[in-house]
Design a protein around this motif. Sequence first.
Motif, short mmCIF file in Angstrom:
data_model
loop_
_atom_site.label_atom_id
_atom_site.label_comp_id
_atom_site.label_asym_id
_atom_site.label_seq_id
_atom_site.Cartn_x
_atom_site.Cartn_y
_atom_site.Cartn_z
N PRO A 346 0.83 -1.22 0.00
CA PRO A 346 0.00 0.00 0.00
C PRO A 346 0.86 1.26 0.00
O PRO A 346 1.98 1.27 0.52
CB PRO A 346 -0.82 -0.13 1.29
CG PRO A 346 -0.06 -1.07 2.15
CD PRO A 346 0.64 -2.01 1.23
N LEU A 347 0.31 2.33 -0.58
CA LEU A 347 1.04 3.59 -0.69
C LEU A 347 1.51 4.09 0.67
O LEU A 347 2.59 4.68 0.78
CB LEU A 347 0.17 4.64 -1.38
CG LEU A 347 0.76 6.05 -1.52
CD1 LEU A 347 2.06 6.03 -2.32
CD2 LEU A 347 -0.26 6.99 -2.18
N LYS A 348 0.73 3.86 1.72
CA LYS A 348 1.11 4.34 3.04
C LYS A 348 2.42 3.72 3.51
O LYS A 348 3.10 4.25 4.39
CB LYS A 348 0.00 4.06 4.06
CG LYS A 348 -0.25 2.59 4.35
CD LYS A 348 -1.38 2.41 5.36
CE LYS A 348 -1.64 0.93 5.67
NZ LYS A 348 -0.48 0.28 6.30
N ASP A 349 2.80 2.60 2.90
CA ASP A 349 4.07 1.94 3.21
C ASP A 349 5.05 2.09 2.05
O ASP A 349 5.88 1.22 1.80
CB ASP A 349 3.84 0.45 3.51
CG ASP A 349 2.96 0.23 4.73
OD1 ASP A 349 3.08 1.01 5.70
OD2 ASP A 349 2.15 -0.71 4.72
N GLY A 350 4.95 3.21 1.34
CA GLY A 350 5.75 3.42 0.14
C GLY A 350 7.25 3.40 0.36
O GLY A 350 8.01 2.89 -0.48
N VAL A 351 7.71 3.94 1.47
CA VAL A 351 9.16 3.92 1.76
C VAL A 351 9.64 2.48 1.86
O VAL A 351 10.69 2.12 1.30
CB VAL A 351 9.46 4.69 3.06
CG1 VAL A 351 10.93 4.55 3.44
CG2 VAL A 351 9.10 6.17 2.90
N GLU A 352 8.87 1.65 2.54
CA GLU A 352 9.22 0.23 2.66
C GLU A 352 9.17 -0.46 1.30
O GLU A 352 9.97 -1.35 1.01
CB GLU A 352 8.28 -0.47 3.64
CG GLU A 352 8.48 -0.08 5.10
CD GLU A 352 7.82 1.26 5.45
OE1 GLU A 352 7.20 1.90 4.56
OE2 GLU A 352 7.93 1.67 6.62
N ALA A 353 8.23 -0.05 0.45
CA ALA A 353 8.13 -0.64 -0.89
C ALA A 353 9.40 -0.37 -1.70
O ALA A 353 9.89 -1.26 -2.41
CB ALA A 353 6.92 -0.07 -1.62
N MET A 354 9.93 0.84 -1.59
CA MET A 354 11.17 1.16 -2.30
C MET A 354 12.33 0.32 -1.79
O MET A 354 13.19 -0.13 -2.57
CB MET A 354 11.48 2.65 -2.15
CG MET A 354 10.55 3.56 -2.95
SD MET A 354 10.83 3.45 -4.72
CE MET A 354 12.48 4.19 -4.84
N GLN A 355 12.39 0.11 -0.50
CA GLN A 355 13.43 -0.73 0.07
C GLN A 355 13.27 -2.17 -0.37
O GLN A 355 14.24 -2.85 -0.71
CB GLN A 355 13.40 -0.62 1.60
CG GLN A 355 13.73 0.76 2.13
CD GLN A 355 13.45 0.93 3.61
OE1 GLN A 355 12.76 0.11 4.23
NE2 GLN A 355 13.97 1.99 4.21
N LEU A 356 12.03 -2.64 -0.38
CA LEU A 356 11.74 -4.01 -0.77
C LEU A 356 12.14 -4.27 -2.21
O LEU A 356 12.65 -5.35 -2.55
CB LEU A 356 10.24 -4.29 -0.58
CG LEU A 356 9.75 -5.72 -0.72
CD1 LEU A 356 10.44 -6.65 0.26
CD2 LEU A 356 8.23 -5.77 -0.54
N ALA A 357 11.93 -3.28 -3.08
CA ALA A 357 12.27 -3.42 -4.49
C ALA A 357 13.76 -3.61 -4.72
O ALA A 357 14.18 -4.11 -5.77
CB ALA A 357 11.77 -2.21 -5.27
N GLN A 358 14.57 -3.22 -3.75
CA GLN A 358 16.02 -3.36 -3.86
C GLN A 358 16.55 -4.60 -3.15
O GLN A 358 17.75 -4.82 -3.09
CB GLN A 358 16.69 -2.12 -3.29
CG GLN A 358 16.29 -0.83 -4.00
CD GLN A 358 16.79 0.42 -3.30
OE1 GLN A 358 18.00 0.65 -3.20
NE2 GLN A 358 15.87 1.24 -2.80
N SER A 359 15.64 -5.41 -2.62
CA SER A 359 16.04 -6.60 -1.88
C SER A 359 16.46 -7.72 -2.84
O SER A 359 15.91 -7.84 -3.94
CB SER A 359 14.88 -7.09 -1.00
OG SER A 359 14.49 -6.09 -0.09
N LYS A 360 17.38 -8.52 -2.42
CA LYS A 360 17.88 -9.62 -3.23
C LYS A 360 16.75 -10.59 -3.56
O LYS A 360 15.98 -10.99 -2.69
CB LYS A 360 18.99 -10.35 -2.47
CG LYS A 360 19.66 -11.46 -3.27
CD LYS A 360 20.80 -12.09 -2.51
CE LYS A 360 21.48 -13.19 -3.31
NZ LYS A 360 22.60 -13.82 -2.56
N GLY A 361 16.66 -10.94 -4.83
CA GLY A 361 15.68 -11.92 -5.27
C GLY A 361 14.33 -11.35 -5.65
O GLY A 361 13.52 -12.04 -6.27
N VAL A 362 14.07 -10.10 -5.30
CA VAL A 362 12.78 -9.48 -5.60
C VAL A 362 12.83 -8.91 -7.02
O VAL A 362 13.74 -8.16 -7.37
CB VAL A 362 12.44 -8.37 -4.59
CG1 VAL A 362 11.19 -7.60 -5.04
CG2 VAL A 362 12.24 -8.96 -3.21
#
Length: 369
Positions: A346-362
């Motif tokens: 969700p957009l409210k967790d957008g900062v975490e989404a950006m971090q998640l997109a840089q995670s290995k395997g994602v």
Amino acid sequence: HLMRCQDNAHSPRLAPRHLLLTKSAHLREFMLALVYNDSAKSLQLVEDYPKPVPGPTDALIKVHRTGVCSTDVEITRGYVPGYNQPLGHEFVGTVVACDCEPSLVGQRVVGEINCNDAGFSCAEAVFQRNHAPGRSVLGIINHPGSMAEYITLPANNLHLVPSELPDGLAAFTEPLAAACRILEQGLLDQQEHSQQTVAVIGDGRLGLLIAQVLALKAPGRVTHIGRHPDKMSLVTGTVKQVVTSDTTAAEYQGEFDMVVEATGSASSIRTALALTKPMGTLVLKTTVSLNDPEMPGWSELANDIVVNEKVLVGSRCGPMDQALQIMSGHAEVRQLLTAMLHHEVPLKDGVEAMQLAQSKGVIKVHVVM
């Protein structure tokens, strides 16, 4: 593709269309947005970002979801100096207002990211689409991006999404169109008995899409080279898959008529050039960091290109209408896109989404409104 709304060339333009303010309720309206501020080096969720006000030839779009792209990540690393607006450009949404084309209201759309703000016109449609002087670029240059509840885009930029394509697939239209740009440029010989050999280097988001599109159009002639066999296995069809190593350049030196470099790594061009035959074509699909310590020197590249008469081609934004057709018409593409989508945040967790997109395997993360 809608081409009905025209700017009045004689109308004064005091500000970009997405910044126009009027004495209306829009002045009092705000929205949630994920904003990167380059000066402060900060990425934060802003709860009171001004809701955009559409100009006379624009549509106001309620965003459903947006894909996190490598460009978004690079912007947070300084790729666009002075950036200070919402990120995002891979979106699907619904038009909620459009004075110049009221029939668009209520329609689900995706959109071209290059905005011809200066009203440039020429006979070459692709040049006008991709390279109009004075353009802004959604979520990249002077145009607030789609990691927000609302965006504006020129109505001419919009494409209707077929009803059979769910939002989770439709949000891939922009990067899939970038893969289709290679076809639009006429770089791939699609004749049935063609002997043209093709290599795609890179198994990231764009590399997978390019490999799949080219495999559909040139079955049996595509070699996909990457570091992760599990990712490359997502591409279906008659594709040879090679896990890259320190010896890849030597093993496949001069073997391919066309090589597509899609790793996003500045140093990978060495391998790509090595694999390209003399008089062959090297297609560059990704921009790269200016701060890559492994970036090769120009003389190293130029000597190979000149002596072996290789053709270097840049390739950028592509035809969204063709991307939607390929997506609708090929189960292989829909299967790949579904497999690539690893997380919906969700957009409210957008900062975490950006971090998640840089995670290995994602592979792919979608920010959902």
